[in-house]
Write a protein that holds these residues in place. Structure first.
Motif, PDB file in Angstrom:
ATOM      1  N   GLN A   8       8.106  10.149   6.163  1.00 51.30           N
ATOM      2  CA  GLN A   8       6.854  10.843   5.858  1.00 51.30           C
ATOM      3  C   GLN A   8       6.174  11.228   7.166  1.00 51.30           C
ATOM      4  OE1 GLN A   8       5.184   7.542   3.503  1.00 51.30           O
ATOM      5  NE2 GLN A   8       5.019   8.954   1.782  1.00 51.30           N
ATOM      6  N   ARG A   9       5.846  12.481   7.322  1.00 53.71           N
ATOM      7  CA  ARG A   9       5.139  12.948   8.517  1.00 53.71           C
ATOM      8  C   ARG A   9       3.666  12.557   8.425  1.00 53.71           C
ATOM      9  NH1 ARG A   9       5.881  17.432  12.091  1.00 53.71           N
ATOM     10  NH2 ARG A   9       4.192  17.342  13.625  1.00 53.71           N
ATOM     11  N   ILE A  10       3.131  11.954   9.462  1.00 44.19           N
ATOM     12  CA  ILE A  10       1.711  11.600   9.525  1.00 44.19           C
ATOM     13  C   ILE A  10       1.010  12.682  10.337  1.00 44.19           C
ATOM     14  CG2 ILE A  10       0.034   9.871  10.268  1.00 44.19           C
ATOM     15  CD1 ILE A  10       2.205   7.753   9.914  1.00 44.19           C
ATOM     16  N   VAL A  11       0.019  13.336   9.729  1.00 41.01           N
ATOM     17  CA  VAL A  11      -0.508  14.567  10.315  1.00 41.01           C
ATOM     18  C   VAL A  11      -1.922  14.449  10.876  1.00 41.01           C
ATOM     19  CG1 VAL A  11       0.989  16.106   9.011  1.00 41.01           C
ATOM     20  CG2 VAL A  11      -1.138  15.321   7.970  1.00 41.01           C
ATOM     21  N   ASP A  12      -2.579  13.291  10.736  1.00 42.87           N
ATOM     22  CA  ASP A  12      -3.895  13.137  11.355  1.00 42.87           C
ATOM     23  C   ASP A  12      -4.200  11.653  11.540  1.00 42.87           C
ATOM     24  OD1 ASP A  12      -4.739  12.204   8.850  1.00 42.87           O
ATOM     25  OD2 ASP A  12      -5.618  14.121   8.283  1.00 42.87           O
ATOM     26  N   GLU A  13      -5.306  11.360  12.237  1.00 46.01           N
ATOM     27  CA  GLU A  13      -5.622   9.963  12.560  1.00 46.01           C
ATOM     28  C   GLU A  13      -6.030   9.159  11.332  1.00 46.01           C
ATOM     29  OE1 GLU A  13      -8.221   7.253  15.694  1.00 46.01           O
ATOM     30  OE2 GLU A  13      -8.514   9.434  15.642  1.00 46.01           O
ATOM     31  N   ALA A  14      -6.648   9.810  10.352  1.00 54.51           N
ATOM     32  CA  ALA A  14      -7.023   9.099   9.125  1.00 54.51           C
ATOM     33  C   ALA A  14      -5.778   8.591   8.414  1.00 54.51           C
ATOM     34  CB  ALA A  14      -7.824  10.029   8.204  1.00 54.51           C
ATOM     35  N   GLY A  15      -4.778   9.458   8.304  1.00 53.04           N
ATOM     36  CA  GLY A  15      -3.515   9.056   7.687  1.00 53.04           C
ATOM     37  C   GLY A  15      -2.806   7.991   8.494  1.00 53.04           C
ATOM     38  N   LEU A  16      -2.903   8.084   9.832  1.00 55.38           N
ATOM     39  CA  LEU A  16      -2.250   7.107  10.699  1.00 55.38           C
ATOM     40  C   LEU A  16      -2.879   5.732  10.563  1.00 55.38           C
ATOM     41  CD1 LEU A  16      -0.226   6.384  12.878  1.00 55.38           C
ATOM     42  CD2 LEU A  16      -1.798   7.311  14.596  1.00 55.38           C
ATOM     43  N   LEU A  17      -4.205   5.658  10.510  1.00 56.34           N
ATOM     44  CA  LEU A  17      -4.880   4.374  10.351  1.00 56.34           C
ATOM     45  C   LEU A  17      -4.530   3.741   9.009  1.00 56.34           C
ATOM     46  CD1 LEU A  17      -6.914   2.188  11.171  1.00 56.34           C
ATOM     47  CD2 LEU A  17      -8.733   3.642  10.230  1.00 56.34           C
ATOM     48  N   ALA A  18      -4.609   4.532   7.941  1.00 56.57           N
ATOM     49  CA  ALA A  18      -4.301   4.006   6.606  1.00 56.57           C
ATOM     50  C   ALA A  18      -2.854   3.552   6.512  1.00 56.57           C
ATOM     51  CB  ALA A  18      -4.594   5.072   5.550  1.00 56.57           C
ATOM     52  N   CYS A  19      -1.939   4.331   7.077  1.00 58.07           N
ATOM     53  CA  CYS A  19      -0.516   3.987   7.016  1.00 58.07           C
ATOM     54  C   CYS A  19      -0.227   2.740   7.841  1.00 58.07           C
ATOM     55  CB  CYS A  19       0.332   5.161   7.514  1.00 58.07           C
ATOM     56  SG  CYS A  19       2.101   4.956   7.228  1.00 58.07           S
ATOM     57  N   SER A  20      -0.855   2.615   9.007  1.00 53.80           N
ATOM     58  CA  SER A  20      -0.644   1.448   9.857  1.00 53.80           C
ATOM     59  C   SER A  20      -1.130   0.178   9.149  1.00 53.80           C
ATOM     60  CB  SER A  20      -1.376   1.629  11.186  1.00 53.80           C
ATOM     61  OG  SER A  20      -1.091   0.563  12.066  1.00 53.80           O
ATOM     62  N   MET A  21      -2.274   0.274   8.488  1.00 55.88           N
ATOM     63  CA  MET A  21      -2.784  -0.880   7.727  1.00 55.88           C
ATOM     64  C   MET A  21      -1.838  -1.211   6.566  1.00 55.88           C
ATOM     65  SD  MET A  21      -6.136  -1.963   8.496  1.00 55.88           S
ATOM     66  CE  MET A  21      -7.108  -1.555   9.943  1.00 55.88           C
ATOM     67  N   TYR A  22      -1.357  -0.188   5.900  1.00 58.71           N
ATOM     68  CA  TYR A  22      -0.424  -0.402   4.783  1.00 58.71           C
ATOM     69  C   TYR A  22       0.841  -1.120   5.260  1.00 58.71           C
ATOM     70  CZ  TYR A  22       3.413   0.836   1.622  1.00 58.71           C
ATOM     71  OH  TYR A  22       4.525   0.797   0.825  1.00 58.71           O
ATOM     72  N   VAL A  23       1.389  -0.683   6.387  1.00 65.76           N
ATOM     73  CA  VAL A  23       2.600  -1.302   6.929  1.00 65.76           C
ATOM     74  C   VAL A  23       2.324  -2.744   7.339  1.00 65.76           C
ATOM     75  CG1 VAL A  23       4.255  -1.249   8.844  1.00 65.76           C
ATOM     76  CG2 VAL A  23       3.663   0.870   7.659  1.00 65.76           C
ATOM     77  N   ASP A  24       1.247  -2.974   8.077  1.00 70.08           N
ATOM     78  CA  ASP A  24       0.944  -4.325   8.553  1.00 70.08           C
ATOM     79  C   ASP A  24       0.630  -5.292   7.417  1.00 70.08           C
ATOM     80  OD1 ASP A  24       1.376  -4.072  11.280  1.00 70.08           O
ATOM     81  OD2 ASP A  24      -0.648  -3.320  11.684  1.00 70.08           O
ATOM     82  N   LEU A  25       0.117  -4.779   6.297  1.00 70.70           N
ATOM     83  CA  LEU A  25      -0.260  -5.646   5.182  1.00 70.70           C
ATOM     84  C   LEU A  25       0.824  -5.751   4.112  1.00 70.70           C
ATOM     85  CD1 LEU A  25      -4.036  -4.745   4.676  1.00 70.70           C
ATOM     86  CD2 LEU A  25      -3.067  -6.816   5.686  1.00 70.70           C
ATOM     87  N   ASN A  26       2.001  -5.213   4.369  1.00 67.84           N
ATOM     88  CA  ASN A  26       3.057  -5.262   3.354  1.00 67.84           C
ATOM     89  C   ASN A  26       3.367  -6.676   2.879  1.00 67.84           C
ATOM     90  OD1 ASN A  26       5.588  -3.324   2.281  1.00 67.84           O
ATOM     91  ND2 ASN A  26       3.909  -2.276   3.312  1.00 67.84           N
ATOM     92  N   PRO A  27       3.531  -7.667   3.764  1.00 67.94           N
ATOM     93  CA  PRO A  27       3.803  -9.038   3.277  1.00 67.94           C
ATOM     94  C   PRO A  27       2.655  -9.618   2.462  1.00 67.94           C
ATOM     95  CG  PRO A  27       4.408  -8.808   5.593  1.00 67.94           C
ATOM     96  CD  PRO A  27       3.613  -7.594   5.230  1.00 67.94           C
ATOM     97  N   VAL A  28       1.409  -9.248   2.802  1.00 68.16           N
ATOM     98  CA  VAL A  28       0.255  -9.736   2.042  1.00 68.16           C
ATOM     99  C   VAL A  28       0.242  -9.097   0.659  1.00 68.16           C
ATOM    100  CG1 VAL A  28      -2.266  -9.876   1.967  1.00 68.16           C
ATOM    101  CG2 VAL A  28      -1.076 -10.143   4.143  1.00 68.16           C
ATOM    102  N   ARG A  29       0.497  -7.805   0.594  1.00 66.09           N
ATOM    103  CA  ARG A  29       0.541  -7.106  -0.695  1.00 66.09           C
ATOM    104  C   ARG A  29       1.666  -7.646  -1.571  1.00 66.09           C
ATOM    105  NH1 ARG A  29       2.396  -2.664  -0.342  1.00 66.09           N
ATOM    106  NH2 ARG A  29       1.610  -1.685  -2.239  1.00 66.09           N
ATOM    107  N   ALA A  30       2.764  -8.068  -0.951  1.00 63.14           N
ATOM    108  CA  ALA A  30       3.906  -8.600  -1.700  1.00 63.14           C
ATOM    109  C   ALA A  30       3.743 -10.081  -2.024  1.00 63.14           C
ATOM    110  CB  ALA A  30       5.191  -8.380  -0.905  1.00 63.14           C
TER     111      ALA A  30
END
Length: 388
Positions: free
Chosen positions: A170-192
């Motif tokens: 998935q192409r990340i096209v702005d800083e808002a998307g980058l922040l949200a995606c980075s949080m999503y990736v870092d929180l994957n074990p917590v979400r699971a």
């Protein structure tokens, strides 16, 4: 609808940031506790992390965030052709030969020599192609996935696929998307539900960054970027038993450079430098990563505070009111404060089928740039962002 072509998502010739997902075949827990046999393969997560770290030292690709799960892995990668252009021909050659040594008369040596480097440097056409490949995310993923599959198959005494197919991108096209995606990736074990907080999630970028700030270090997996002198290689082949050479190589693979580094030393810095121009490559010279360029306009303290607050927002303990200290960051990026928790925790609902991550306006601009009227998922994310 078929997946888009890689050329529509990222170009090795321009700086791009992408979210990459690679799944194990049949989504089996080949890097966790196997549900059928009960065998624990969690140690393979460290295989993947170390291979990622090693590749970060040779490719012109920054690893911004990552999370290695039991049956898949997430990465946020930024290719850096601008950095690759700064490397000399000799640097390009040794970096490539460390990852792809090719076939040699003495396979047990498998160490690039000065002659190997110079031979590649003289082949200008091939060297130009290699320079492009070193800034190509597809080649980075190939160099990451294939050795892990070989090691796992050898350990399990089997053949066949370890990964289910080509990676999702998935192409990340702005800083808002980058922040949200980075949080999503870092929180994957917590979400699971594998952990209750980010402090308990090894094999994630946020765990590495947090431990590094507590002084944690590790044995570097970075490749040694010095070629072996040809005369020395010749003497070793003549005078050293093959078994001894192989044993020496195995020991060197554990820590090729003999260095202890900060636990997050191989990751891209989180915060963008305010004293640097946006187009400066900020080439890293320590042999651990391609550049020293950050990726977010926020401090580690603010990122950690927002991440921990978001991690606590489970369905049972929902507090939709974002702390005052963090509101300005989200509002500046155009993110609807009331939707922030939903955006991160229910990422798949908004971006699961999208080829692009960011604000609706940014996604629309990228669609037009690639010859499309719109991207799938463009309408779904409107509720999470304030009007442009």
């Amino acid at each position: 609808m078929p997946r888009p072509q890689r050329s529509e998502q990222f170009d090795p010739g321009e700086v791009c940031i992408v979210h990459v997902v690679q799944r194990c075949v049949r989504r089996a827990f080949l890097a966790g506790v196997d549900r059928d046999s009960g065998k624990d393969y969690s140690f393979r997560k460290e295989w993947i992390r170390r291979r990622m770290e090693a590749l970060a030292s040779v490719f012109a690709v920054d690893v911004l965030s990552y999370a290695v799960m039991s049956n898949h892995m997430h990465q946020i990668l930024r290719n850096r052709p601008d950095v690759c252009c700064q490397w000399s021909d000799q640097e390009v050659a040794i970096r490539w030969l460390r990852v792809f040594p090719g076939r040699r008369l003495e396979e047990h040596l498998a160490e690039p020599t000065e002659n190997d480097v110079q031979a590649l440097v003289r082949d200008k056409e091939r060297l130009a192609e290699i320079r492009r490949r070193l800034a190509d995310i597809s080649w980075f993923m190939r160099a990451l996935a294939e050795p892990i599959a070989r090691m796992a198959n050898k350990q399990d005494d089997c053949t066949g696929r370890f990964w289910e197919g080509r990676f999702k991108c998935q192409r990340i096209v702005d800083e808002a998307g980058l922040l949200a995606c980075s949080m999503y990736v870092d929180l994957n074990p917590v979400r699971a539900a594998m952990a209750e907080s980010p402090e308990q999630t090894p094999h994630t970028s946020v765990y590495d960054r947090a431990k590094a700030r507590q002084g944690a270090k590790l044995a570097s997996a970075a490749f040694d970027l010095r070629p072996t002198p040809t005369d020395e290689a010749g003497r070793k082949i003549r005078d050293t038993p093959v078994d001894e050479i192989r044993q020496e190589r195995k020991q060197k693979q554990r820590n090729p450079t003999g260095r202890m580094i900060r636990r997050d030393g191989w990751l891209s810095p989180l915060t963008l430098s305010t004293d640097k121009l946006s187009d400066e490559p900020e080439v890293h010279t320590g042999g651990l990563r391609s550049s020293d360029k950050g990726f977010l306009n926020m401090s580690w303290k603010d990122y950690w505070e927002l991440l921990c607050w978001t991690a606590r927002q489970s369905a049972e303990k929902l507090n939709p009111r974002v702390p005052a200290s963090l509101r300005k960051t989200l509002q500046t990026l155009g993110i609807d404060l009331s939707m922030w928790r939903d955006l991160v925790w229910n990422w798949q609902r908004y971006f699961g089928n999208s080829v692009c991550v960011g604000r609706p306006e940014s996604i629309k601009q990228h669609a037009a740039k690639t010859g499309h009227h719109h991207h799938r998922g463009q309408a779904a994310v409107r509720s999470c962002f304030a009007p442009g």
